[in-house]
Scaffold this motif. Structure first.
Motif, PDB file in Angstrom:
ATOM      1  N   GLY A 126       1.493  -5.702   2.051  1.00  0.00           N
ATOM      2  CA  GLY A 126       0.113  -6.174   1.961  1.00  0.00           C
ATOM      3  C   GLY A 126      -0.297  -7.083   3.105  1.00  0.00           C
ATOM      4  O   GLY A 126      -1.400  -6.936   3.656  1.00  0.00           O
ATOM      5  N   PRO A 127       0.549  -8.053   3.513  1.00  0.00           N
ATOM      6  CA  PRO A 127       0.149  -8.926   4.626  1.00  0.00           C
ATOM      7  C   PRO A 127      -0.135  -8.158   5.915  1.00  0.00           C
ATOM      8  O   PRO A 127      -1.016  -8.550   6.690  1.00  0.00           O
ATOM      9  CB  PRO A 127       1.352  -9.859   4.787  1.00  0.00           C
ATOM     10  N   VAL A 128       0.600  -7.082   6.166  1.00  0.00           N
ATOM     11  CA  VAL A 128       0.354  -6.277   7.364  1.00  0.00           C
ATOM     12  C   VAL A 128      -1.015  -5.602   7.274  1.00  0.00           C
ATOM     13  O   VAL A 128      -1.719  -5.476   8.284  1.00  0.00           O
ATOM     14  CB  VAL A 128       1.475  -5.234   7.552  1.00  0.00           C
ATOM     15  N   MET A 129      -1.385  -5.186   6.078  1.00  0.00           N
ATOM     16  CA  MET A 129      -2.685  -4.545   5.899  1.00  0.00           C
ATOM     17  C   MET A 129      -3.832  -5.527   6.110  1.00  0.00           C
ATOM     18  O   MET A 129      -4.852  -5.199   6.706  1.00  0.00           O
ATOM     19  CB  MET A 129      -2.782  -3.952   4.489  1.00  0.00           C
ATOM     20  N   ARG A 130      -3.656  -6.768   5.607  1.00  0.00           N
ATOM     21  CA  ARG A 130      -4.751  -7.751   5.590  1.00  0.00           C
ATOM     22  C   ARG A 130      -4.847  -8.606   6.842  1.00  0.00           C
ATOM     23  O   ARG A 130      -5.926  -9.129   7.156  1.00  0.00           O
ATOM     24  CB  ARG A 130      -4.563  -8.701   4.395  1.00  0.00           C
ATOM     25  N   GLN A 131      -3.748  -8.810   7.537  1.00  0.00           N
ATOM     26  CA  GLN A 131      -3.684  -9.843   8.573  1.00  0.00           C
ATOM     27  C   GLN A 131      -4.690  -9.615   9.694  1.00  0.00           C
ATOM     28  O   GLN A 131      -4.775  -8.521  10.263  1.00  0.00           O
ATOM     29  CB  GLN A 131      -2.274  -9.903   9.169  1.00  0.00           C
ATOM     30  N   VAL A 132      -5.438 -10.658   9.997  1.00  0.00           N
ATOM     31  CA  VAL A 132      -6.388 -10.626  11.112  1.00  0.00           C
ATOM     32  C   VAL A 132      -5.620 -10.897  12.404  1.00  0.00           C
ATOM     33  O   VAL A 132      -4.896 -11.892  12.516  1.00  0.00           O
ATOM     34  CB  VAL A 132      -7.504 -11.667  10.915  1.00  0.00           C
ATOM     35  N   SER A 190       0.851  -1.196   0.000  1.00  0.00           N
ATOM     36  CA  SER A 190       0.000   0.000   0.000  1.00  0.00           C
ATOM     37  C   SER A 190       0.882   1.239   0.000  1.00  0.00           C
ATOM     38  O   SER A 190       1.555   1.536   0.979  1.00  0.00           O
ATOM     39  CB  SER A 190      -0.909  -0.001   1.236  1.00  0.00           C
ATOM     40  N   GLU A 191       0.868   1.959  -1.124  1.00  0.00           N
ATOM     41  CA  GLU A 191       1.653   3.184  -1.245  1.00  0.00           C
ATOM     42  C   GLU A 191       1.049   4.291  -0.383  1.00  0.00           C
ATOM     43  O   GLU A 191      -0.152   4.312  -0.114  1.00  0.00           O
ATOM     44  CB  GLU A 191       1.675   3.646  -2.705  1.00  0.00           C
ATOM     45  N   LEU A 192       1.910   5.215   0.038  1.00  0.00           N
ATOM     46  CA  LEU A 192       1.420   6.422   0.693  1.00  0.00           C
ATOM     47  C   LEU A 192       0.525   7.172  -0.297  1.00  0.00           C
ATOM     48  O   LEU A 192       0.969   7.527  -1.393  1.00  0.00           O
ATOM     49  CB  LEU A 192       2.597   7.302   1.112  1.00  0.00           C
ATOM     50  N   PRO A 193      -0.738   7.419   0.043  1.00  0.00           N
ATOM     51  CA  PRO A 193      -1.636   8.082  -0.910  1.00  0.00           C
ATOM     52  C   PRO A 193      -1.318   9.567  -1.037  1.00  0.00           C
ATOM     53  O   PRO A 193      -0.540  10.113  -0.236  1.00  0.00           O
ATOM     54  CB  PRO A 193      -3.015   7.871  -0.268  1.00  0.00           C
TER      55      PRO A 193
END
Length: 242
Positions: A162-168, A130-133
Motif C-alpha cells: 500500500g505505501p508504494v501505491m500511495r507515496q507521493v 493491492s492484489e493483482l486484479p
C-alpha cells in the motif's frame, strides 16, 4: 571497434508491479549470452516471504536499487538499469538521488515519474496492499503472452504494498533529466507516447523533460519479457552499449 564482453555494461533488471526477479527468466539468459553481467531484482515489498512486505515504501525500493548498482559497479563496470512498468517510480527516486551512478536507464513500456506524483494517491490508507486484479480488469495488454505465462503470472504475483501505491514522489535534482535514457515502447507506438507526453499526460509528462532520450518501438503487449523475450533482450543490449 567491437565491444568485447569485459567492456559491456552490467545490467540490472527491475520488474514492475506484482512481479519479482522471476519475471525476467526468459530475458536474463539471453543478455548473459550477449556478454552482460545480469542481476534481476525482487524489489522490497515483492518478496512473499518478507513478514514486513506490506509496509515497504518507494524509499526502501530506491535503497535496494542503490545497493544493487553499488554491487554491480564494484569492479568498475558501467551499469544500466532496466525498469519495467511501475518500476519507473522507484527508479525515478533513485536517479534523483544518484544521477551519475549509472550509464543509462532503459524504460520498458514505462518512463520516469514527475515530482509530486503518486501511482494512486487515492489508494485507501487502511488497505495494506493491492492484489493483482482479474485479467479482464487490467488496464494493460496481455497481447502475445502465452496461456502458460498468464497462469504463471497469476500464481507468482505478489500484492503491491500500500505505501508504494500511495507515496507521493519527491524529486528535486534536475540532473536526473540528463541521465541517458531509452524508452522501449510496446503498448503504444513511441510517436503516440511522445505526443501524449508533450500534451501533459499525467503519467508521461516527465518523459518530455528528458534531455538525452532514445525511442525504440517493440510492438506487443505490456509484458514483452514474456511475449517477445529475445527481441526485448536484443533491444536492451543494443541500448546498453550505445
Amino acid at each position: 571497434m567491437d565491444v568485447t564482453p569485459n567492456t559491456l555494461p552490467s545490467i540490472i533488471l527491475v520488474p514492475g508491479h506484482w512481479l519479482g526477479a522471476w519475471a525476467w527468466d526468459a530475458v536474463a539468459p539471453e543478455l548473459r549470452s550477449r556478454g552482460h553481467a545480469v542481476t534481476a531484482l525482487t524489489l522490497p515489498g515483492l518478496d512473499p516471504s518478507d513478514p514486513d512486505r506490506s509496509s515497504r515504501t518507494l524509499d526502501d525500493q530506491a535503497e535496494a536499487l542503490q545497493e544493487a548498482v553499488s554491487t554491480a559497479s564494484a569492479d568498475g563496470s558501467a551499469v544500466v538499469l532496466v525498469a519495467h512498468s511501475g518500476a519507473g517510480s522507484p527508479v525515478s527516486v533513485f536517479l534523483d538521488q544518484h544521477p551519475t551512478a549509472i550509464s543509462r536507464v532503459v524504460y520498458v513500456d514505462s518512463g520516469p515519474v514527475s515530482d509530486g506524483s503518486a501511482f494512486d494517491a487515492d489508494f485507501p490508507a487502511e488497505q495494506q496492499d493491492s492484489e493483482l486484479p482479474p485479467f479482464d480488469q487490467l488496464a494493460a495488454s496481455l497481447d502475445g503472452v502465452s496461456e502458460r505465462d498468464v497462469r504463471r503470472f497469476r500464481e507468482l504475483a505478489v500484492p503491491q504494498p500500500g505505501p508504494v501505491m500511495r507515496q507521493v514522489v519527491q524529486l528535486t535534482n534536475d540532473a536526473r533529466r540528463d541521465v541517458p535514457s531509452t524508452i522501449i515502447a510496446c503498448s503504444f507506438p513511441s510517436e503516440v507516447l511522445m505526443q501524449m507526453a508533450r500534451a501533459g499526460n499525467e503519467m508521461l509528462a516527465e518523459t518530455a523533460s528528458l534531455r538525452d532520450l532514445e525511442l525504440v518501438d517493440l510492438p506487443t503487449g505490456h509484458w514483452p519479457m514474456w511475449s517477445r523475450p529475445d527481441d526485448l533482450a536484443a533491444a536492451i543490449s543494443t541500448a546498453a552499449v550505445r
